[in-house]
Structure formats: structure tokens, C-alpha cells
Design a protein around this motif. Structure first.
Motif, PDB file in Angstrom:
ATOM      1  N   LEU A   5       0.847  -1.192   0.000  1.00 36.82           N
ATOM      2  CA  LEU A   5       0.000   0.000   0.000  1.00 36.82           C
ATOM      3  C   LEU A   5       0.879   1.237   0.000  1.00 36.82           C
ATOM      4  O   LEU A   5       1.692   1.437   0.897  1.00 36.82           O
ATOM      5  N   GLY A   6       0.736   2.074  -1.034  1.00 36.44           N
ATOM      6  CA  GLY A   6       1.443   3.357  -1.110  1.00 36.44           C
ATOM      7  C   GLY A   6       0.520   4.495  -0.726  1.00 36.44           C
ATOM      8  O   GLY A   6      -0.664   4.499  -1.103  1.00 36.44           O
ATOM      9  N   ILE A   7       1.043   5.464   0.016  1.00 35.37           N
ATOM     10  CA  ILE A   7       0.245   6.590   0.501  1.00 35.37           C
ATOM     11  C   ILE A   7       0.976   7.900   0.227  1.00 35.37           C
ATOM     12  O   ILE A   7       2.175   8.020   0.483  1.00 35.37           O
ATOM     13  N   SER A   8       0.248   8.888  -0.298  1.00 34.79           N
ATOM     14  CA  SER A   8       0.741  10.271  -0.345  1.00 34.79           C
ATOM     15  C   SER A   8      -0.306  11.147   0.322  1.00 34.79           C
ATOM     16  O   SER A   8      -1.505  10.944   0.120  1.00 34.79           O
ATOM     17  N   ALA A  15      -3.505  10.638  -1.888  1.00 37.43           N
ATOM     18  CA  ALA A  15      -3.905   9.488  -2.695  1.00 37.43           C
ATOM     19  C   ALA A  15      -3.416   8.203  -2.054  1.00 37.43           C
ATOM     20  O   ALA A  15      -2.531   8.202  -1.195  1.00 37.43           O
ATOM     21  N   ALA A  16      -3.992   7.095  -2.497  1.00 41.91           N
ATOM     22  CA  ALA A  16      -3.550   5.763  -2.090  1.00 41.91           C
ATOM     23  C   ALA A  16      -3.460   4.885  -3.316  1.00 41.91           C
ATOM     24  O   ALA A  16      -4.200   5.069  -4.295  1.00 41.91           O
ATOM     25  N   ALA A  28      -6.393   5.888  -6.258  1.00 44.51           N
ATOM     26  CA  ALA A  28      -7.380   6.972  -6.322  1.00 44.51           C
ATOM     27  C   ALA A  28      -6.946   8.117  -5.426  1.00 44.51           C
ATOM     28  O   ALA A  28      -6.260   7.915  -4.424  1.00 44.51           O
ATOM     29  N   GLN A  29      -7.377   9.316  -5.803  1.00 46.50           N
ATOM     30  CA  GLN A  29      -7.159  10.504  -4.978  1.00 46.50           C
ATOM     31  C   GLN A  29      -8.315  10.662  -3.991  1.00 46.50           C
ATOM     32  O   GLN A  29      -9.467  10.385  -4.322  1.00 46.50           O
ATOM     33  N   SER A  41      -5.978  15.635   3.124  1.00 44.38           N
ATOM     34  CA  SER A  41      -6.133  14.862   4.353  1.00 44.38           C
ATOM     35  C   SER A  41      -5.720  13.400   4.153  1.00 44.38           C
ATOM     36  O   SER A  41      -5.505  12.942   3.019  1.00 44.38           O
ATOM     37  N   PHE A  42      -5.592  12.680   5.252  1.00 43.40           N
ATOM     38  CA  PHE A  42      -5.234  11.270   5.159  1.00 43.40           C
ATOM     39  C   PHE A  42      -6.222  10.554   4.236  1.00 43.40           C
ATOM     40  O   PHE A  42      -7.441  10.694   4.394  1.00 43.40           O
ATOM     41  N   PRO A  43      -5.746   9.775   3.259  1.00 41.47           N
ATOM     42  CA  PRO A  43      -6.633   9.218   2.225  1.00 41.47           C
ATOM     43  C   PRO A  43      -7.414   7.993   2.697  1.00 41.47           C
ATOM     44  O   PRO A  43      -7.287   6.889   2.136  1.00 41.47           O
TER      45      PRO A  43
END
Length: 583
Positions: A5-8, A15-16, A28-29, A41-43
Motif C-alpha cells: 500500500l502506497g500513501i501520499s 492518494a492511495a 485513487a485521490q 487529508s489522510f486518504p
């Protein structure tokens, strides 16, 4: 099986992304679910979507990775404030407590967001490594030069290097405050647009001006070297520690204070836009030439926010030594979620790159026929249920009659551009279509251009390029023998268009619609703009699509295999509108 799982998050465009055995299966954003444009905010909802899409649970995730290193970023912010003390005290007192309370504790925030069910170590990848990974590991190249350019990551603002098989290596970098992205954003701000949102407007404004200020920029603001490296004269900027992007010296150099947002745009702003666009292209070209000499590789991958400048990308295609250039569908910060996950899969876990597979941009939610029908019935909508052959025929007929269509199909795009699944489509030939779309559909500035989607087999007949552009990454000019009056809907004042080429294998139903429209009109392209209005994210759900359809002057809606005409629909009452504001 390996699930990553990638998170920005926490700057803009959170997005995740979920990568399973090296394949990006969902991304998705967060803005598409919260309906807050550029949501930082946290996705939470994006993560929930990604897992639901493939039927997985949090407990099954093998690795969670964040797209940058918060402590390095905090170091840069702290050192920058200390270097400029006592100036910027107000900014320091505002930003540092936020970091101390939350942004330094990303691991805790992620753990809470995953409901405490992820028990393993959370990984962190440097910002420009995430960009580089998103650029190279999604490309069709076995080996490629890599260029990442944005405002700033932790310290890095520009990086160059090389990708080969499962490894990327960034060899040289420029560091904050010397930033091409922040330079462009300074002019975005000065011309009265919002930073991290209005840069595309500035690019669209540039062809209306002349680069009269380019020499002043190069002589006063940018100390540019032959290899593309540069330093910015910080006397003209205020972004290091102040509340503004530019200083009073900037005002003096460019004939007055910044334009106030929403005030009339003057020739000064048009010339400033043309000037900074010229400078950006000049710098990018010097960097690309140096990178080619460094790597001797004919293929280039670009990422970072500046990679969204399709005009600069087109200049690199025409004038740099690189034969092939790849820009992924989400080269900005949202795409860092994919990049971070792919960095773990390839660089850390040392899995080889599959060069026959290019990541699809269609990574978001898909809605079933039952879900769409239920939504339409909730609104008492009147619709026809058609086969896809009937649907493309009906849409092609309406488009040929100069109707404007909302087009909602299959999985939502990942990234800032609609690529044919959440699009508004129109005939590019009517002389008034651009004004009609800007004023009555998108509710945005009249100078902003629109992009065409064109059959891949035909784009070289109409545009001066032989490089396909399936992700709408490059601008190209009409061929000299094509009059600008032939396609006013997609032709900018300098004869350029940000083209999207489409093959039947990439999007069969849209390709079929284009073929049927061509058969009726001899025109192989359509206007393709994102299915939203100004200030609103691109539509995600059937409800988003129907409400946008009803709140604008869109004539028809093709949503799955359902077809709706505006004149057949009941009015949305005030109570319904208040349930979920569209913007």
C-alpha cells in the motif's frame, strides 16, 4: 503474493495505491470521494476503495509505504526558518507547532488510519525517489534516463538519473530554495491564480502574450548554467519564510503589484505567462540535453509537478536528443503513492521490471449496472437502456448534432486529467464550442483551451508529431495544411493542442464512439475535457455524474449502458440539492 500500500498525503492531492506482485491494481485521490478539490487529508476513503476493489483486508497488507520522509522535510523547514531569522517569525510560529503536533508523527497517523490492524513497520521513501519510481517503473522502457522536477520534496527540487531493470539511481540534484516548480508557482501567484491549482491556467494564458519579460527573468531572477542547473535570486521571492510567493522587488521588476484574483487579466499577465513559460522550457531543455550527455540513453521518463506542463514536454519531444519520452498519468504528488509502492517492490525487494506491461490510468472505482440504475431511479431520472453499439450510435448522432455529452464509463482515471472514462465530450468543429464549454458547462475563464481525443491511426494526419500521447502528456501543433478554423474547439491561439491519442486496445468503447463519429462527420476527434466544473473534483460516482449533468448545460449523459437526454429529466428540487452540494 506481496501486497504493498502506497500513501501520499498532507500537502495536496492525497492518494492511495495498491500494488500486488508488482502490478498496480487500484489507485485513487482522496478528493474524488470527499469532493474537496486537492484534498490533502489522510486518504482514508481512497485506501478503503483500493482494498475493496481487490477484496483484501488491512491485515493482508505486507508493506505500507509513505511517499516522502517527514523528518527530512521538517529539517528543511526548520533550517530555512533559522537561516532567515528573525524574519518569518509569524510563519515559524504557525507552521512549526503543526509539525510538532502531527506531521512528524506520520507513522502514528497511518497506523490509526489503518485502524491499528497493520502491525508491521511503515516504510518511507524520499519524495523524488517516489517521483522517479512512478516515472520509470510504469514506463514501457527497460532502461531510461529519469528527470524529476517539482516545487520541493524534502530538500530536492530537481533530480536526474537513470533507471535500468529493477533499479533507479538519481545522480545529481538541485536543492531548495532553487526550484523550477516554485519559480513557476511564483508567477502563478503573481498573475492572480492559486498556487498548486492555477499553474495550468498560466500555461493556457501564455500563448496570448509575448515573452517580453523573459530576459528580465534570466538576468535578475535565474542564474542559469549551460547544464540546466541554476540559482534563484531570493531577493525577489518570499516563499522561504513569508506569507507570499514574491517580494516587493518582484513588483518593481514586473511593473506593479500582483494581479488580484478574479480581477480582469491584462496584457501584462499574458506577457508574464508567456515569459515564464519560455524560461521553463529553456531550462528544461538544457537539463534534458545535459542528461542525455550523461546517460547516452535515447529514452526519457519525467515526473514531478512540472511534468504536467504538456507544452514544455512537447518542446522536449521536438528539440531534445531523446527519441521517446514517457510521462505517466499522475506525475504529481498523487502519483507518489504509486511510485513509493513500486520503489518497494523493485528497488527494495529487488523484483525485475516487466517491460511489456504499462500501468493503465484507469485504476479507480467502477460501478455496476445495478448501482447506476438504482442511482438514476433515486432521482426519478428518465433513461434508455442500450447495448454499447446502440449507445455509441446514439452518442455519435448527438455529438454530430453539436450536442455536449457527459461520458461516464468503466473505472475512473487516476491523475488530474480525464482520459475518456469521466469526460465531457463535444464536436470540435463549431466555432462557438469553446466559449460554450467554458461559460455554460465548466464555468471557468474564457481563455482556457480544450484538448482533443483522436484516433491513434489518424493523429499524424492532423498534428505535427509522430509521438503518440495516450495520457494527454504532450502539446502538438496542427499540421501547416490544416486551417485553425477547422477545429476551433481544440485549437489554441498558437495552433497547439494537448492531444490524447487512443487505440482500440486502450479504451474500446471510446474508440468505437470516435470511429462512429468520424464515419458520420469525417472528423476523427472530439473535445475531451474533465467531467466537472470549476472548483470541483472530477466526478467519481453515478450520483456525482447525474448531479453535474443536471447542474450544467450538458445535453446528454452516457453512464454505463444508460443514455439520458436533458429535456427528458425532472427538475432537481432545492431539498435534493441541499442534501449533497456539488460545489
Amino acid at each position: 503474493m506481496s501486497i504493498i500500500l502506497g500513501i501520499s498525503a498532507f500537502y495536496h492531492d492525497s492518494a492511495a495505491a495498491l500494488v500486488i506482485d508488482g502490478v498496480v491494481v487500484a489507485a485513487a485521490q482522496e478528493e474524488r470521494f470527499t469532493r474537496k478539490k486537492h484534498d490533502s487529508s489522510f486518504p482514508q476513503q481512497a485506501i478503503e476503495f483500493c482494498l475493496t476493489q481487490v477484496g483484501r483486508e488491512i491485515d493482508e497488507i505486507d508493506h505500507v509505504v509513505f511517499y516522502e520522509k517527514p523528518f527530512l522535510k521538517f529539517e528543511r523547514i526548520l533550517e530555512t526558518h533559522l537561516a532567515h531569522a528573525p524574519r518569518g517569525l509569524e510563519s515559524f510560529m504557525t507552521s512549526i507547532p503543526i509539525w510538532l503536533r502531527s506531521k512528524l508523527y506520520i507513522s502514528k497517523i497511518i497506523s490509526q488510519g489503518l485502524k491499528g490492524r497493520y502491525k508491521k513497520r511503515i516504510l518511507f521513501v524520499e519524495h523524488h525517489q517516489s517521483h522517479a519510481a512512478s516515472a520509470f517503473f510504469q514506463s514501457p522502457f527497460k532502461a531510461a534516463a529519469i528527470l524529476t522536477v517539482d516545487g520541493a520534496g524534502e530538500w530536492t527540487t530537481t533530480a536526474i538519473g537513470m533507471g535500468e531493470d529493477s533499479k533507479i539511481q538519481l545522480q545529481k540534484e538541485l536543492r531548495f530554495p532553487d526550484s523550477l516548480g516554485l519559480l513557476y508557482s511564483a508567477f502563478t501567484y503573481f498573475c492572480g491564480f492559486r498556487i498548486n491549482n492555477g499553474e495550468g491556467k498560466l500555461m493556457g494564458l501564455a500563448p496570448f502574450g509575448t515573452p517580453d519579460y523573459a530576459q528580465a527573468i534570466l538576468e535578475n531572477l535565474v542564474d542559469l548554467q549551460s547544464d540546466g542547473s541554476f540559482q534563484l535570486n531570493q531577493e525577489f521571492f518570499d516563499y522561504c519564510i513569508g506569507p507570499k510567493m514574491t517580494s516587493s522587488k518582484f513588483d518593481e521588476l514586473f511593473d506593479g503589484p500582483p494581479r488580484k484574483p478574479e480581477s480582469p487579466i491584462t496584457q501584462r499577465e499574458k506577457n508574464l505567462a508567456a515569459s515564464i513559460q519560455f524560461v521553463i522550457e529553456s531550462v528544461m531543455l538544457k537539463i534534458a540535453n545535459h542528461l542525455y550527455q550523461l546517460t547516452k540513453c535515447n529514452q526519457l521518463c519525467i515526473a514531478g509537478g512540472v511534468a504536467l506542463n504538456c507544452v514544455a514536454n512537447g518542446t522536449l519531444l521536438r528539440e531534445s536528443p531523446f527519441n521517446k519520452i514517457w510521462v505517466n498519468a499522475a506525475p504529481g504528488d498523487a502519483g507518489g503513492a504509486i511510485g513509493a509502492a513500486l520503489f518497494v517492490w523493485h528497488q527494495i525487494l529487488e523484483n525485475p521490471k516487466n517491460n511489456t506491461r504499462v500501468t493503465s490510468p484507469f485504476l479507480g472505482p467502477k460501478y455496476s449496472e445495478i448501482q447506476i440504475r438504482d442511482t438514476l431511479k433515486q432521482y426519478n431520472a428518465n433513461f434508455q437502456e442500450l447495448s454499447f453499439d446502440e449507445l455509441t450510435d446514439a452518442a455519435a448522432n448527438d455529438l454530430a448534432d453539436e450536442k455536449i455529452i457527459g461520458w461516464f464509463q468503466d473505472r475512473m482515471e487516476f491523475g488530474p486529467r480525464a482520459l475518456g472514462n469521466r469526460s465531457i465530450l463535444a464536436d470540435p468543429r463549431p466555432p462557438t464550442i469553446q466559449d460554450q464549454l467554458n461559460q455554460k458547462i465548466k464555468f471557468r475563464e474564457p481563455f482556457r483551451p480544450f484538448a482533443p481525443v483522436i484516433l491513434e491511426a489518424e493523429f499524424e494526419k492532423w498534428f505535427s508529431t509522430n509521438h503518440s500521447s495516450p495520457l494527454m502528456s504532450f502539446a502538438a501543433r496542427l499540421n501547416p495544411n490544416v486551417p485553425t478554423t477547422q477545429f476551433p474547439g481544440i485549437t489554441h491561439v498558437d495552433r497547439s493542442s494537448r492531444i490524447q491519442t487512443i487505440a482500440s486496445t486502450e479504451n474500446p468503447i471510446l474508440h468505437q464512439l470516435l470511429e462512429r463519429f468520424r464515419d458520420k462527420t469525417a472528423c476523427p476527434m472530439l473535445v475531451n475535457t474533465s467531467f466537472n466544473v470549476r472548483g470541483e473534483p472530477i466526478v467519481c460516482s453515478p450520483e456525482d455524474a447525474y448531479r453535474c449533468f443536471m447542474k450544467t448545460n450538458i445535453d446528454a449523459l452516457a453512464i454505463g449502458n444508460f443514455y439520458l437526454k436533458k429535456e427528458d429529466q425532472p427538475s432537481l428540487n432545492a431539498e435534493t440539492l441541499l442534501q449533497k452540494p456539488l460545489w
